[in-house]
Design a protein around this motif. Structure first.
Motif, PDB file in Angstrom:
ATOM      1  N   GLY A  69       0.754  -1.153   0.242  1.00 14.18           N
ATOM      2  CA  GLY A  69      -0.122   0.067   0.095  1.00 14.18           C
ATOM      3  C   GLY A  69       0.838   1.381  -0.034  1.00 14.18           C
ATOM      4  N   TYR A  70       0.213   2.287   0.078  1.00 15.88           N
ATOM      5  CA  TYR A  70       0.674   3.711   0.182  1.00 15.88           C
ATOM      6  C   TYR A  70       0.181   4.739   1.190  1.00 15.88           C
ATOM      7  CZ  TYR A  70       1.851   8.419  -1.240  1.00 15.88           C
ATOM      8  OH  TYR A  70       2.332   9.971  -1.332  1.00 15.88           O
ATOM      9  N   LYS A  71       0.889   5.279   1.847  1.00 17.09           N
ATOM     10  CA  LYS A  71       0.395   6.122   3.058  1.00 17.09           C
ATOM     11  C   LYS A  71       0.570   7.328   2.589  1.00 17.09           C
ATOM     12  CE  LYS A  71      -1.249   4.377   6.228  1.00 17.09           C
ATOM     13  NZ  LYS A  71      -2.594   4.008   6.645  1.00 17.09           N
ATOM     14  N   PRO A  72      -0.332   8.324   2.349  1.00 19.04           N
ATOM     15  CA  PRO A  72      -0.052   9.736   2.018  1.00 19.04           C
ATOM     16  C   PRO A  72       0.570  10.591   3.358  1.00 19.04           C
ATOM     17  CG  PRO A  72      -2.417   9.529   2.183  1.00 19.04           C
ATOM     18  CD  PRO A  72      -1.732   7.905   2.256  1.00 19.04           C
ATOM     19  N   PRO A  73       0.945  11.612   3.060  1.00 18.95           N
ATOM     20  CA  PRO A  73       1.538  12.243   4.299  1.00 18.95           C
ATOM     21  C   PRO A  73       0.332  12.423   5.208  1.00 18.95           C
ATOM     22  CG  PRO A  73       2.182  13.640   2.490  1.00 18.95           C
ATOM     23  CD  PRO A  73       1.289  12.434   1.805  1.00 18.95           C
ATOM     24  N   ASN A  74       0.475  12.202   6.612  1.00 22.71           N
ATOM     25  CA  ASN A  74      -0.387  12.505   7.743  1.00 22.71           C
ATOM     26  C   ASN A  74       0.312  12.006   8.891  1.00 22.71           C
ATOM     27  OD1 ASN A  74      -0.701   9.439   8.071  1.00 22.71           O
ATOM     28  ND2 ASN A  74      -2.226   9.518   6.416  1.00 22.71           N
ATOM     29  N   LEU A  93       9.228   0.659  -8.549  1.00 26.12           N
ATOM     30  CA  LEU A  93       9.299  -0.559  -8.399  1.00 26.12           C
ATOM     31  C   LEU A  93       8.262  -1.046  -7.183  1.00 26.12           C
ATOM     32  CD1 LEU A  93      12.980  -0.606  -8.457  1.00 26.12           C
ATOM     33  CD2 LEU A  93      11.614  -1.499 -10.221  1.00 26.12           C
ATOM     34  N   PHE A  94       7.992  -0.182  -6.490  1.00 29.82           N
ATOM     35  CA  PHE A  94       6.875  -0.744  -5.194  1.00 29.82           C
ATOM     36  C   PHE A  94       5.515  -0.801  -6.120  1.00 29.82           C
ATOM     37  CE2 PHE A  94      10.212   0.208  -2.150  1.00 29.82           C
ATOM     38  CZ  PHE A  94       9.854  -0.447  -0.960  1.00 29.82           C
ATOM     39  N   ASP A  95       5.515   0.284  -6.868  1.00 29.42           N
ATOM     40  CA  ASP A  95       3.955   0.403  -7.701  1.00 29.42           C
ATOM     41  C   ASP A  95       3.789  -1.014  -8.398  1.00 29.42           C
ATOM     42  OD1 ASP A  95       3.717   2.811  -6.399  1.00 29.42           O
ATOM     43  OD2 ASP A  95       4.311   3.929  -8.202  1.00 29.42           O
ATOM     44  N   ARG A  96       4.956  -1.782  -9.015  1.00 29.08           N
ATOM     45  CA  ARG A  96       4.407  -2.751  -9.794  1.00 29.08           C
ATOM     46  C   ARG A  96       4.198  -3.949  -9.024  1.00 29.08           C
ATOM     47  NH1 ARG A  96       9.636  -3.115 -13.863  1.00 29.08           N
ATOM     48  NH2 ARG A  96       8.304  -4.783 -14.764  1.00 29.08           N
ATOM     49  N   VAL A  97       4.276  -3.997  -7.634  1.00 29.87           N
ATOM     50  CA  VAL A  97       3.685  -5.002  -6.848  1.00 29.87           C
ATOM     51  C   VAL A  97       2.194  -4.938  -6.329  1.00 29.87           C
ATOM     52  CG1 VAL A  97       4.090  -6.324  -4.769  1.00 29.87           C
ATOM     53  CG2 VAL A  97       6.075  -5.425  -5.868  1.00 29.87           C
ATOM     54  N   GLU A  98       1.219  -5.939  -6.548  1.00 31.04           N
ATOM     55  CA  GLU A  98      -0.110  -5.801  -6.228  1.00 31.04           C
ATOM     56  C   GLU A  98      -0.282  -6.934  -5.498  1.00 31.04           C
ATOM     57  OE1 GLU A  98      -3.236  -5.450  -5.368  1.00 31.04           O
ATOM     58  OE2 GLU A  98      -2.443  -3.632  -6.864  1.00 31.04           O
ATOM     59  N   ALA A  99      -0.794  -6.746  -4.012  1.00 31.39           N
ATOM     60  CA  ALA A  99      -0.979  -7.875  -3.191  1.00 31.39           C
ATOM     61  C   ALA A  99      -2.237  -8.554  -3.472  1.00 31.39           C
ATOM     62  CB  ALA A  99      -0.742  -7.358  -1.784  1.00 31.39           C
ATOM     63  N   ASN A 100      -3.170  -7.585  -4.036  1.00 32.05           N
ATOM     64  CA  ASN A 100      -4.734  -7.999  -4.106  1.00 32.05           C
ATOM     65  C   ASN A 100      -4.998  -8.869  -5.430  1.00 32.05           C
ATOM     66  OD1 ASN A 100      -5.349  -6.930  -1.642  1.00 32.05           O
ATOM     67  ND2 ASN A 100      -5.446  -5.047  -2.526  1.00 32.05           N
ATOM     68  N   ALA A 101      -3.767  -9.240  -6.148  1.00 33.95           N
ATOM     69  CA  ALA A 101      -3.865 -10.024  -7.246  1.00 33.95           C
ATOM     70  C   ALA A 101      -4.972 -11.213  -7.209  1.00 33.95           C
ATOM     71  CB  ALA A 101      -2.696 -10.295  -8.002  1.00 33.95           C
ATOM     72  N   LEU A 102      -5.760 -11.632  -8.018  1.00 36.29           N
ATOM     73  CA  LEU A 102      -6.700 -12.705  -7.738  1.00 36.29           C
ATOM     74  C   LEU A 102      -6.313 -13.759  -8.751  1.00 36.29           C
ATOM     75  CD1 LEU A 102     -10.107 -10.882  -7.657  1.00 36.29           C
ATOM     76  CD2 LEU A 102      -8.691 -11.762  -5.788  1.00 36.29           C
ATOM     77  N   GLU A 103      -5.968 -13.591  -9.966  1.00 36.76           N
ATOM     78  CA  GLU A 103      -5.552 -14.713 -11.033  1.00 36.76           C
ATOM     79  C   GLU A 103      -4.110 -15.144 -10.535  1.00 36.76           C
ATOM     80  OE1 GLU A 103      -7.354 -16.047 -13.071  1.00 36.76           O
ATOM     81  OE2 GLU A 103      -9.186 -14.600 -13.156  1.00 36.76           O
ATOM     82  N   PRO A 104      -3.821 -16.282 -10.821  1.00 37.06           N
ATOM     83  CA  PRO A 104      -2.681 -16.922 -10.557  1.00 37.06           C
ATOM     84  C   PRO A 104      -1.552 -16.452 -11.446  1.00 37.06           C
ATOM     85  CG  PRO A 104      -4.131 -18.709 -11.102  1.00 37.06           C
ATOM     86  CD  PRO A 104      -4.904 -17.471 -11.426  1.00 37.06           C
ATOM     87  N   ASP A 118       7.042  17.806   9.616  1.00 37.30           N
ATOM     88  CA  ASP A 118       7.043  17.100   8.030  1.00 37.30           C
ATOM     89  C   ASP A 118       6.694  15.756   8.077  1.00 37.30           C
ATOM     90  OD1 ASP A 118       7.717  17.259   5.464  1.00 37.30           O
ATOM     91  OD2 ASP A 118       9.980  17.161   5.874  1.00 37.30           O
ATOM     92  N   PRO A 119       5.578  15.573   8.270  1.00 38.11           N
ATOM     93  CA  PRO A 119       4.986  14.058   8.239  1.00 38.11           C
ATOM     94  C   PRO A 119       5.543  13.323   6.662  1.00 38.11           C
ATOM     95  CG  PRO A 119       2.897  15.627   7.950  1.00 38.11           C
ATOM     96  CD  PRO A 119       4.221  16.281   8.211  1.00 38.11           C
ATOM     97  N   TRP A 120       5.943  12.109   7.092  1.00 33.39           N
ATOM     98  CA  TRP A 120       6.307  11.283   6.044  1.00 33.39           C
ATOM     99  C   TRP A 120       5.150  10.848   5.055  1.00 33.39           C
ATOM    100  CZ3 TRP A 120       9.285   7.065   9.048  1.00 33.39           C
ATOM    101  CH2 TRP A 120       8.396   6.602   9.831  1.00 33.39           C
ATOM    102  N   ALA A 121       5.492  10.586   3.697  1.00 37.09           N
ATOM    103  CA  ALA A 121       4.731   9.568   2.870  1.00 37.09           C
ATOM    104  C   ALA A 121       5.222   8.416   2.421  1.00 37.09           C
ATOM    105  CB  ALA A 121       4.206  10.496   1.535  1.00 37.09           C
ATOM    106  N   TYR A 122       4.962   7.376   2.574  1.00 36.71           N
ATOM    107  CA  TYR A 122       5.629   6.157   2.413  1.00 36.71           C
ATOM    108  C   TYR A 122       4.855   4.996   1.797  1.00 36.71           C
ATOM    109  CZ  TYR A 122       3.514   4.253   6.597  1.00 36.71           C
ATOM    110  OH  TYR A 122       2.672   4.042   7.631  1.00 36.71           O
TER     111      TYR A 122
END
Length: 280
Positions: free
Chosen positions: A18-23, A118-129, A78-82
């Motif tokens: 996932g991605y956590k915006p600045p908060n 590179l993080f964006d290329r990973v999808e944990a919720n993928a359903l198909e094999p 200066d809250p991070w986004a990660y």
């Protein structure tokens, strides 16, 4: 570390992302049962673990290790986004062992490049094999950059130049134009240095190893197939069947036809791959 120590099961490498915006989001103190790799996109924050506090900024990374208590939180000014990826299993452990990061050293300084794509290329919720396979492949690609930028002692061991040279020969022996210089160019070290290393480890030259490997493969084909001597010669990198037969007899003491006959009658042993002589 030991995979069983953490009770890690096999299955998809990627368990979540996932991605956590600045908060002002914070987590802990607490423990997780997965590895959680975090990459700071912008801003600042802190990780507390093992009685140490690590200030973190854009480009830095940290990992939460299984069953290791952590507390992490943003800088209020200066809250991070990660972005983050959770992974598990013995394969994840193997890859992470190649990175200079551990429960006692859970952070990595800013990377030479932006790793967020590179993080964006990973999808944990993928359903198909096939989607899960792509997601796991994306994680392996990402971790390969961490291995490059933050190599562990295991990953930093002296490069196996001789092993690389052997592997190149074994992939390309069938090419008639293959030369020792091709091997040197692939391994990318100084020619005489590679020659010395190769001779010391194998007892033969690179050209000798190439010849021996070709003849060994020819022996296998003679026993396993009905290829003509001409076809067999082409198959192992010789365009001249007469020259091939000459080299074959020099190494094995048989002509190809004799070898095929004796092999089928009495199971002639294959010549070892490190014979053949030759000069570089």
């Amino acid at each position: 570390m030991n995979a069983k120590e953490y009770g890690l099961s096999e299955g998809p490498l990627v368990k979540g992302n996932g991605y956590k915006p600045p908060n002002l989001h914070r987590w802990g103190p607490g423990v997780r049962d997965v590895y959680a790799l975090h990459y700071i996109v912008s801003g600042r924050g802190y990780l507390e673990t093992n009685q140490a506090v690590y200030p973190l900024g854009a480009g830095d990374s940290f990992i939460i290790f299984p069953q290791t208590e952590v507390y992490y939180y943003p800088d209020p000014q200066d809250p991070w986004a990660y972005c983050w990826i959770e992974c598990g299993g013995a394969e994840a452990l193997r890859l992470l062992d190649m990175i200079h990061i551990s429960p006692g050293h859970p952070v990595a300084a800013a990377a030479p490049q932006d790793l967020k794509p590179l993080f964006d290329r990973v999808e944990a919720n993928a359903l198909e094999p096939y989607e899960r396979e792509r997601s796991d492949a994306g994680l392996r690609l990402l971790l390969s950059y961490y291995m490059e930028y933050y190599p562990s002692g295991q990953a930093s061991l002296k490069k196996d130049y001789v092993g690389s040279a052997k592997a190149y020969v074994e992939r390309n022996y069938w090419k008639s134009g293959l030369s020792v210089l091709d091997v040197v160019d692939d391994v990318k070290i100084e020619r005489s240095y590679l020659f010395r290393l190769f001779k010391k480890e194998t007892g033969t030259s690179i050209s000798g190893y190439l010849t021996a490997f070709r003849i060994r493969r020819a022996c296998e084909l003679l026993g396993e197939s009905r290829l003509s001597v001409k076809s067999l010669a082409y198959s192992v990198g010789y365009h001249d069947p007469l020259y091939f037969s000459k080299i074959f007899k020099k190494v094995t003491s048989y002509t190809p036809s004799q070898y095929r006959k004796v092999y089928r009658e009495g199971n002639v042993p294959l010549p070892p791959a490190d014979r053949g002589g030759g000069r570089d």
